[in-house]
Design a protein around this motif. Structure first.
Motif, PDB file in Angstrom:
ATOM      1  N   PRO A   1     -29.705  16.628   6.718  1.00 39.95           N
ATOM      2  CA  PRO A   1     -30.501  17.723   6.623  1.00 39.95           C
ATOM      3  C   PRO A   1     -32.001  17.095   6.158  1.00 39.95           C
ATOM      4  CG  PRO A   1     -29.127  17.452   4.781  1.00 39.95           C
ATOM      5  CD  PRO A   1     -28.860  16.737   5.761  1.00 39.95           C
ATOM      6  N   GLU A   2     -33.089  17.898   6.267  1.00 40.30           N
ATOM      7  CA  GLU A   2     -34.323  17.685   5.706  1.00 40.30           C
ATOM      8  C   GLU A   2     -34.326  17.646   4.316  1.00 40.30           C
ATOM      9  OE1 GLU A   2     -37.902  16.478   4.964  1.00 40.30           O
ATOM     10  OE2 GLU A   2     -37.253  16.455   6.807  1.00 40.30           O
ATOM     11  N   SER A   3     -34.817  16.603   3.749  1.00 46.68           N
ATOM     12  CA  SER A   3     -34.658  16.645   2.242  1.00 46.68           C
ATOM     13  C   SER A   3     -35.828  17.598   1.815  1.00 46.68           C
ATOM     14  CB  SER A   3     -34.845  15.297   1.345  1.00 46.68           C
ATOM     15  OG  SER A   3     -36.222  14.946   1.985  1.00 46.68           O
ATOM     16  N   ASN A   4     -36.936  17.581   2.016  1.00 45.11           N
ATOM     17  CA  ASN A   4     -37.897  18.849   1.753  1.00 45.11           C
ATOM     18  C   ASN A   4     -38.027  19.952   2.262  1.00 45.11           C
ATOM     19  OD1 ASN A   4     -40.224  19.654   0.657  1.00 45.11           O
ATOM     20  ND2 ASN A   4     -41.729  17.925   1.073  1.00 45.11           N
ATOM     21  N   GLN A   5     -36.996  20.749   1.712  1.00 49.14           N
ATOM     22  CA  GLN A   5     -36.753  22.182   2.506  1.00 49.14           C
ATOM     23  C   GLN A   5     -37.936  22.899   2.471  1.00 49.14           C
ATOM     24  OE1 GLN A   5     -33.211  23.209   3.597  1.00 49.14           O
ATOM     25  NE2 GLN A   5     -33.327  20.997   3.565  1.00 49.14           N
ATOM     26  N   LYS A   6     -39.219  22.655   1.663  1.00 50.85           N
ATOM     27  CA  LYS A   6     -40.309  23.402   1.522  1.00 50.85           C
ATOM     28  C   LYS A   6     -41.053  23.193   2.821  1.00 50.85           C
ATOM     29  CE  LYS A   6     -40.457  23.734  -3.441  1.00 50.85           C
ATOM     30  NZ  LYS A   6     -41.249  23.627  -4.825  1.00 50.85           N
ATOM     31  N   MET A   7     -40.649  22.113   3.290  1.00 50.99           N
ATOM     32  CA  MET A   7     -41.681  21.752   4.543  1.00 50.99           C
ATOM     33  C   MET A   7     -41.006  22.267   5.977  1.00 50.99           C
ATOM     34  SD  MET A   7     -44.076  19.728   3.239  1.00 50.99           S
ATOM     35  CE  MET A   7     -44.789  18.791   4.666  1.00 50.99           C
ATOM     36  N   LEU A   8     -39.951  22.841   5.894  1.00 51.00           N
ATOM     37  CA  LEU A   8     -39.202  23.514   7.172  1.00 51.00           C
ATOM     38  C   LEU A   8     -39.939  24.805   7.577  1.00 51.00           C
ATOM     39  CD1 LEU A   8     -35.523  23.193   5.929  1.00 51.00           C
ATOM     40  CD2 LEU A   8     -36.866  21.693   7.659  1.00 51.00           C
ATOM     41  N   THR A   9     -40.237  24.866   8.685  1.00 54.00           N
ATOM     42  CA  THR A   9     -40.859  26.202   9.142  1.00 54.00           C
ATOM     43  C   THR A   9     -39.374  27.126   9.924  1.00 54.00           C
ATOM     44  OG1 THR A   9     -40.652  25.164  11.606  1.00 54.00           O
ATOM     45  CG2 THR A   9     -42.867  25.063  10.098  1.00 54.00           C
ATOM     46  N   ASP A  10     -39.769  28.114  10.170  1.00 54.32           N
ATOM     47  CA  ASP A  10     -38.790  28.984  10.744  1.00 54.32           C
ATOM     48  C   ASP A  10     -38.154  28.329  12.025  1.00 54.32           C
ATOM     49  OD1 ASP A  10     -39.120  30.835   8.670  1.00 54.32           O
ATOM     50  OD2 ASP A  10     -40.280  32.368   9.879  1.00 54.32           O
ATOM     51  N   GLU A  11     -38.934  27.657  12.876  1.00 58.91           N
ATOM     52  CA  GLU A  11     -38.490  27.063  13.957  1.00 58.91           C
ATOM     53  C   GLU A  11     -37.517  26.014  13.579  1.00 58.91           C
ATOM     54  OE1 GLU A  11     -41.711  25.549  16.265  1.00 58.91           O
ATOM     55  OE2 GLU A  11     -40.515  25.222  18.186  1.00 58.91           O
ATOM     56  N   ASP A  12     -37.629  25.128  12.546  1.00 65.18           N
ATOM     57  CA  ASP A  12     -36.959  24.193  12.220  1.00 65.18           C
ATOM     58  C   ASP A  12     -35.662  24.767  11.658  1.00 65.18           C
ATOM     59  OD1 ASP A  12     -39.041  22.195  12.777  1.00 65.18           O
ATOM     60  OD2 ASP A  12     -39.689  22.807  10.446  1.00 65.18           O
ATOM     61  N   ARG A  13     -35.633  25.673  11.044  1.00 59.15           N
ATOM     62  CA  ARG A  13     -34.373  26.588  10.467  1.00 59.15           C
ATOM     63  C   ARG A  13     -33.502  26.769  11.692  1.00 59.15           C
ATOM     64  NH1 ARG A  13     -38.004  27.735   6.255  1.00 59.15           N
ATOM     65  NH2 ARG A  13     -37.379  26.985   4.406  1.00 59.15           N
TER      66      ARG A  13
END
Length: 239
Positions: free
Chosen positions: A209-221
């Motif tokens: 998983p990406e550690s910095n969840q705040k950086m995730l976009t809806d596309e990433d999720r």
């Protein structure tokens, strides 16, 4: 010519180096486990390509090779057949032979189980490694320059591996699934996800998983693959 089967003592030495997942010197092994990798065991593991050893001072240091990791995964999958007697030998065989149950249940890999935190990428440790710094997903280019797409006629694992090779800008680079999925053409999403869940059990594949969840976009999720109970956003092939 097929490899000569390893002795039980050489197999145990290989498993110790797998569990350490780093270069370890004989003095360290002696202090921590009461054993060293010397003599026939070292020669067998070196000649078979399972372990690389180098002289450090008056002793040797050892590290597992890719072939060694692959053999360890085979031992976990198939069990240890090398003869070994006594309760300690039985315990080793039982633990290794039943580790596959955890791998199947959690849909993880040996690399993730035994990998050190600093080497498992941004999904485990926000600090990037010196060898393979990983940039946050939000800073990666979602639309890379056009590159020749892989033929749709190939099997899905091959498609994924070729797409990764096109996107990785250096060995052991982390690539987001947001960037990788468009390279797979019209391959059904459920088939891609099923293949990714199978590939995570391979010794050269890591999904985290990406550690910095705040950086995730809806596309990433939306591009993530859920393995076990965790969404994985990044893939590395060649570990």
């Amino acid at each position: 010519m097929p490899d000569k089967p390893l002795s039980f003592s050489a197999t145990c030495a290989l498993l110790i180096l797998m569990a350490e997942d780093r270069e370890v010197s004989n003095p360290e092994l002696k202090e921590k486990y009461g054993v060293t990798v010397t003599g026939k065991e070292r020669t067998t593991l070196n000649d078979g390509g399972f372990v690389t050893s180098r002289r450090t001072g008056r002793s040797f240091s050892h590290v597992l090779t890719d072939k060694g990791w692959h053999h360890a995964s085979e031992l976990v999958r198939d069990g240890i057949s090398a003869p070994g007697t006594g309760v300690a030998a039985a315990a080793v065989k039982a633990l290794v032979g039943n580790l596959q149950r955890h791998i199947d249940r959690s849909e993880t890999s040996l690399a993730e189980i035994f990998g050190r935190e600093e080497d498992l990428g941004p999904g485990v440790n926000e600090a990037s490694t010196a060898e393979t710094p990983a940039e946050p997903i939000a800073q990666q280019s979602i639309a890379p320059p056009p590159i020749e797409r892989v033929p749709a006629s190939e099997d899905i694992e091959t498609l994924i591996r070729k797409a990764y090779a096109q996107l990785a800008d250096k060995p052991y680079a982390w690539v987001s699934l947001t960037r990788l999925r468009p390279r797979l053409g019209n391959t059904p999403r459920d088939e891609v996800d099923a293949t990714l869940r199978q590939m995570i059990g391979l010794p050269d594949v890591r999904l985290v998983p990406e550690s910095n969840q705040k950086m995730l976009t809806d596309e990433d999720r939306g591009a993530a693959v859920v393995i076990g109970d965790q969404a994985k956003h990044l893939i590395l092939i060649g570990a």
